[in-house]
Design a protein around this motif. Structure first.
Motif, PDB file in Angstrom:
ATOM      1  N   ASP A  22       0.836  -1.192   0.000  1.00  7.39           N
ATOM      2  CA  ASP A  22       0.000   0.000   0.000  1.00  7.39           C
ATOM      3  C   ASP A  22       0.880   1.254   0.000  1.00  7.39           C
ATOM      4  O   ASP A  22       1.708   1.441   0.893  1.00  7.39           O
ATOM      5  N   TYR A  23       0.702   2.108  -0.996  1.00  5.71           N
ATOM      6  CA  TYR A  23       1.487   3.349  -1.087  1.00  5.71           C
ATOM      7  C   TYR A  23       0.714   4.351  -1.933  1.00  5.71           C
ATOM      8  O   TYR A  23      -0.233   3.981  -2.639  1.00  5.71           O
ATOM      9  N   GLU A  24       1.110   5.606  -1.900  1.00  2.00           N
ATOM     10  CA  GLU A  24       0.461   6.632  -2.719  1.00  2.00           C
ATOM     11  C   GLU A  24       0.838   6.400  -4.169  1.00  2.00           C
ATOM     12  O   GLU A  24       1.987   6.602  -4.582  1.00  2.00           O
ATOM     13  N   SER A  25      -0.119   5.958  -4.952  1.00  2.00           N
ATOM     14  CA  SER A  25       0.197   5.510  -6.309  1.00  2.00           C
ATOM     15  C   SER A  25      -0.440   6.345  -7.415  1.00  2.00           C
ATOM     16  O   SER A  25       0.040   6.316  -8.556  1.00  2.00           O
ATOM     17  N   LEU A  26      -1.512   7.088  -7.105  1.00  2.00           N
ATOM     18  CA  LEU A  26      -2.231   7.809  -8.159  1.00  2.00           C
ATOM     19  C   LEU A  26      -2.662   9.180  -7.666  1.00  2.00           C
ATOM     20  O   LEU A  26      -3.322   9.297  -6.627  1.00  2.00           O
ATOM     21  N   GLY A  36      -3.727   0.610  -2.068  1.00  2.00           N
ATOM     22  CA  GLY A  36      -4.660  -0.154  -1.248  1.00  2.00           C
ATOM     23  C   GLY A  36      -6.087   0.313  -1.419  1.00  2.00           C
ATOM     24  O   GLY A  36      -7.019  -0.501  -1.449  1.00  2.00           O
ATOM     25  N   GLU A  37      -6.285   1.624  -1.532  1.00  2.00           N
ATOM     26  CA  GLU A  37      -7.632   2.161  -1.739  1.00  2.00           C
ATOM     27  C   GLU A  37      -8.201   1.701  -3.071  1.00  2.00           C
ATOM     28  O   GLU A  37      -9.372   1.288  -3.150  1.00  2.00           O
ATOM     29  N   ILE A  38      -7.394   1.761  -4.122  1.00  2.00           N
ATOM     30  CA  ILE A  38      -7.861   1.330  -5.443  1.00  2.00           C
ATOM     31  C   ILE A  38      -8.190  -0.163  -5.426  1.00  2.00           C
ATOM     32  O   ILE A  38      -9.226  -0.601  -5.956  1.00  2.00           O
ATOM     33  N   GLU A  40      -8.980  -2.107  -2.759  1.00  2.00           N
ATOM     34  CA  GLU A  40     -10.146  -2.379  -1.913  1.00  2.00           C
ATOM     35  C   GLU A  40     -11.437  -1.983  -2.614  1.00  2.00           C
ATOM     36  O   GLU A  40     -12.435  -2.717  -2.568  1.00  2.00           O
ATOM     37  N   ARG A  41     -11.427  -0.839  -3.277  1.00  2.00           N
ATOM     38  CA  ARG A  41     -12.630  -0.401  -3.981  1.00  2.00           C
ATOM     39  C   ARG A  41     -12.983  -1.364  -5.108  1.00  2.00           C
ATOM     40  O   ARG A  41     -14.156  -1.669  -5.340  1.00  2.00           O
ATOM     41  N   SER A  42     -11.972  -1.842  -5.830  1.00  2.00           N
ATOM     42  CA  SER A  42     -12.255  -2.752  -6.939  1.00  2.00           C
ATOM     43  C   SER A  42     -12.846  -4.066  -6.446  1.00  2.00           C
ATOM     44  O   SER A  42     -13.721  -4.648  -7.093  1.00  2.00           O
ATOM     45  N   VAL A  43     -12.378  -4.536  -5.287  1.00  2.00           N
ATOM     46  CA  VAL A  43     -12.920  -5.770  -4.714  1.00  2.00           C
ATOM     47  C   VAL A  43     -14.395  -5.591  -4.357  1.00  2.00           C
ATOM     48  O   VAL A  43     -15.236  -6.460  -4.613  1.00  2.00           O
ATOM     49  N   ARG A  44     -14.720  -4.435  -3.774  1.00  2.00           N
ATOM     50  CA  ARG A  44     -16.119  -4.178  -3.397  1.00  2.00           C
ATOM     51  C   ARG A  44     -16.996  -3.973  -4.638  1.00  2.00           C
ATOM     52  O   ARG A  44     -18.133  -4.447  -4.686  1.00  2.00           O
ATOM     53  N   VAL A  45     -16.482  -3.262  -5.624  1.00  2.00           N
ATOM     54  CA  VAL A  45     -17.261  -3.026  -6.844  1.00  2.00           C
ATOM     55  C   VAL A  45     -17.524  -4.344  -7.574  1.00  2.00           C
ATOM     56  O   VAL A  45     -18.604  -4.542  -8.144  1.00  2.00           O
ATOM     57  N   ALA A  46     -16.568  -5.266  -7.538  1.00  2.00           N
ATOM     58  CA  ALA A  46     -16.794  -6.586  -8.145  1.00  2.00           C
ATOM     59  C   ALA A  46     -17.982  -7.272  -7.490  1.00  2.00           C
ATOM     60  O   ALA A  46     -18.845  -7.841  -8.171  1.00  2.00           O
ATOM     61  N   ASN A  66     -11.074  10.369 -18.121  1.00  2.00           N
ATOM     62  CA  ASN A  66     -10.073   9.791 -17.227  1.00  2.00           C
ATOM     63  C   ASN A  66     -10.344  10.165 -15.773  1.00  2.00           C
ATOM     64  O   ASN A  66     -10.329  11.339 -15.407  1.00  2.00           O
ATOM     65  N   THR A  67     -10.610   9.158 -14.957  1.00  2.00           N
ATOM     66  CA  THR A  67     -10.796   9.320 -13.517  1.00  2.00           C
ATOM     67  C   THR A  67     -10.264   8.048 -12.850  1.00  2.00           C
ATOM     68  O   THR A  67     -10.120   7.011 -13.495  1.00  2.00           O
ATOM     69  N   PRO A  68      -9.989   8.105 -11.536  1.00  2.00           N
ATOM     70  CA  PRO A  68      -9.542   6.888 -10.844  1.00  2.00           C
ATOM     71  C   PRO A  68     -10.541   5.739 -10.950  1.00  2.00           C
ATOM     72  O   PRO A  68     -10.152   4.574 -10.892  1.00  2.00           O
ATOM     73  N   GLU A  69     -11.821   6.072 -11.120  1.00  2.00           N
ATOM     74  CA  GLU A  69     -12.834   5.021 -11.207  1.00  2.00           C
ATOM     75  C   GLU A  69     -12.665   4.134 -12.435  1.00  2.00           C
ATOM     76  O   GLU A  69     -13.190   3.017 -12.486  1.00  2.00           O
ATOM     77  N   VAL A  70     -11.921   4.610 -13.448  1.00  2.00           N
ATOM     78  CA  VAL A  70     -11.647   3.742 -14.597  1.00  2.00           C
ATOM     79  C   VAL A  70     -10.767   2.573 -14.159  1.00  2.00           C
ATOM     80  O   VAL A  70     -11.043   1.415 -14.475  1.00  2.00           O
ATOM     81  N   PHE A  71      -9.708   2.869 -13.405  1.00  2.00           N
ATOM     82  CA  PHE A  71      -8.846   1.799 -12.885  1.00  2.00           C
ATOM     83  C   PHE A  71      -9.649   0.842 -12.008  1.00  2.00           C
ATOM     84  O   PHE A  71      -9.522  -0.376 -12.122  1.00  2.00           O
ATOM     85  N   VAL A  72     -10.455   1.403 -11.126  1.00  2.00           N
ATOM     86  CA  VAL A  72     -11.267   0.586 -10.220  1.00  2.00           C
ATOM     87  C   VAL A  72     -12.218  -0.302 -11.017  1.00  2.00           C
ATOM     88  O   VAL A  72     -12.359  -1.504 -10.745  1.00  2.00           O
ATOM     89  N   SER A  73     -12.846   0.271 -12.030  1.00  4.20           N
ATOM     90  CA  SER A  73     -13.844  -0.463 -12.811  1.00  4.20           C
ATOM     91  C   SER A  73     -13.218  -1.604 -13.600  1.00  4.20           C
ATOM     92  O   SER A  73     -13.754  -2.721 -13.635  1.00  4.20           O
TER      93      SER A  73
END
Length: 504
Positions: A22-26, A36-38, A40-46, A66-73
């Motif tokens: 877990d580190y500041e990545s984006l 870690g945030e990205i 965890e969010r992707s696991v929940r969105v799945a 382009n938003t962080p939610e693209v990576f998560v999605s």
């Protein structure tokens, strides 16, 4: 399913988090997100996607700026076993409806500002729509997907569909390109290994993530053996790009040639760009005069690459340790390249022919179009429709698109040759050459240009400039000066639009 699925992209994302921690990545619009945030969010969105009825194999449209939610999605869709179907946000309503109908998408994740366009295009199709931001009536807030139980990784085979990407449609109706988990995994791995030679970890991402080039850059990052740090632009804008590089001491950026040409027109001395070390240029051929100027002005190494959607986005790239200006590097390990003549026979090194590729990155086929698939992939070889050659050292050189070749009075004229000469003129910033129907010669060579800020030149001036430097059959007989040369949504010259300037 025909294998254990060791190349499952959801597994790749999971292992990347386990490996790098877990580190500041984006960084995006004033805020840092951690890896870690990205994750965890992707696991929940799945889990949320499954709870809303998304099943393995379902196509899920991702249509966002382009938003962080693209990576998560992307990661969530793969984790749920579904198929990422990226759609660039500049689509028209008819183009979008064609993609939704053709793909049979059951769900979509979109940006709030695109809800009106999407709602009209999707009317009556029964697409469950999740909206990032303020969700209008009849849609579900993206945040609702994150409120349920975490989703486990759905098993997928190596040749199961991971992404369905629609080609730009500049030459006709957009076609769905089927890419499997292994193909994208191998392509991303090859790109990552090549990128390691640049020894850079801090990058600026201005490319649309909802495109093959942006998609493969994100997959490549999941293969990294170091902690990659990315700064994301909602969309490319040159002043914002320069500001972000200076503020965050960024080292590299994947770009297309049109972006470099726009950057060169800015007051670069006003920004501290000393942290920049390289550019990764792809998506279109980079004119040599532009490459030389970029390397001189920015003090960087430009690393060119080549690929196409049908080959999982990337086929060859230059590296810091192995590059040759004028080439697009050597083929990556997953891509075997051959230069073939019209009869399908290999040509000797140094001779031009069609660039063909085979290997795990080659598409599974065109969606619901076996006939076109059979014409494009023959005996395992993907016929790209691009002309090129391999030199004696194995570097690939791209000459031009076969369909863009101009035949003037029986002589072949490659648009790139004409464009490179026009770009030698100090007033020219962008050049686009096309063929114009001509009763006497079949086609006539014509061009459109965009001048650099503060520069002046007439079309007649540029015709004479080219005539003095090119064979008589090659130089353009007409050059028009435009405020802006038409580009596609991903920054390539839109030759179809340029042709209309001379045929209407």
């Amino acid at each position: 399913m025909t294998g254990p699925g060791e190349h499952n992209l959801a597994v790749l994302a999971e292992r990347a988090f386990e490996r790098l921690g877990d580190y500041e990545s984006l960084f995006f619009e004033g805020r840092w997100l951690t890896s870690g945030e990205i994750h965890e969010r992707s696991v929940r969105v799945a889990g949320g996607l499954r709870a809303h009825g998304v099943a393995p194999g379902d196509r899920v449209v991702v249509m966002m700026m382009n938003t962080p939610e693209v990576f998560v999605s992307y990661r969530a869709i793969w984790r749920a076993g579904a198929v990422v179907t990226p759609v660039i946000f500049l689509q028209t309503a008819p183009e979008l409806r064609h993609i939704l109908t053709d793909s049979g998408a059951t769900a979509a994740i979109i940006s709030a500002e695109l809800a009106g366009l999407f709602g009209g295009a999707a009317e009556g199709l029964g697409v469950t729509t999740f909206v990032v931001g303020d969700a209008p009536a009849g849609t579900t807030p993206f945040a609702d997907l994150e409120g349920g139980e975490p989703g486990a990784i759905e098993p997928r085979a190596d040749d199961d569909l991971a992404a369905l990407l629609y080609t730009g449609g500049t030459t006709g109706r957009a076609k769905g390109v089927m890419l499997g988990h292994r193909g994208l995994w191998e392509s991303g791995h090859g790109l990552s290994v090549a990128a390691r030679t640049a020894d850079t970890t801090r990058s600026l991402l201005p490319l649309p993530l909802s495109h093959a080039y942006g998609l493969i850059v994100t997959i490549g990052a999941l293969h990294s053996d170091r902690r990659p740090v990315s700064v994301l632009q909602r969309w490319f804008e040159p002043v914002g790009w320069l500001t972000l590089v200076a503020e965050h001491r960024l080292e590299t950026s994947p770009v297309v040639p049109a972006m470099l040409q726009l950057l060169l027109a800015q007051p670069l001395a006003e920004y501290d760009l000393s942290s920049l070390r390289s550019f990764g240029s792809g998506g279109a051929t980079l004119p040599p005069p532009v490459r030389e100027k970029v390397e001189e002005v920015f003090g960087v190494t430009v690393l060119e690459g080549y690929g196409c959607t049908e080959a999982s986005a990337v086929i060859s790239v230059e590296t810091v340790t192995d590059h040759r200006p004028g080439s697009v590097g050597k083929p990556l390990p997953h891509a075997e390249v051959a230069i073939l003549d019209p009869d399908g026979n290999p040509v000797p090194a140094g001779e031009d022919g069609e660039i063909c590729v085979r290997g795990p990155g080659v598409m599974l086929g065109y969606w619901r179009d076996r006939e076109l698939t059979a014409r494009t992939v023959r005996d395992g070889w993907l016929h790209t429709g691009d002309l090129g050659r391999l030199d004696d050292d194995g570097f690939l050189h791209v000459v031009d698109r076969m369909k863009d070749l101009i035949i003037r009075g029986g002589f072949n004229v490659y648009p790139r040759d004409v464009e490179d000469v026009l770009l030698e003129h100090p007033a020219v910033q962008v050049a686009a050459c096309v063929g114009k129907p001509d009763q006497e010669r079949g086609e006539e060579v014509v061009a459109a240009v965009q001048l650099a800020p503060g520069q002046e030149a007439t079309g007649a001036d540029l015709v004479e400039f080219a005539r003095a430097r090119m064979a008589r059959y090659k130089y353009p007989r007409e050059v028009v000066v435009l405020d802006a040369v038409p580009l596609t949504s991903v920054g390539k010259i839109n030759r179809k639009a340029v042709r209309t300037l001379f045929t209407n």
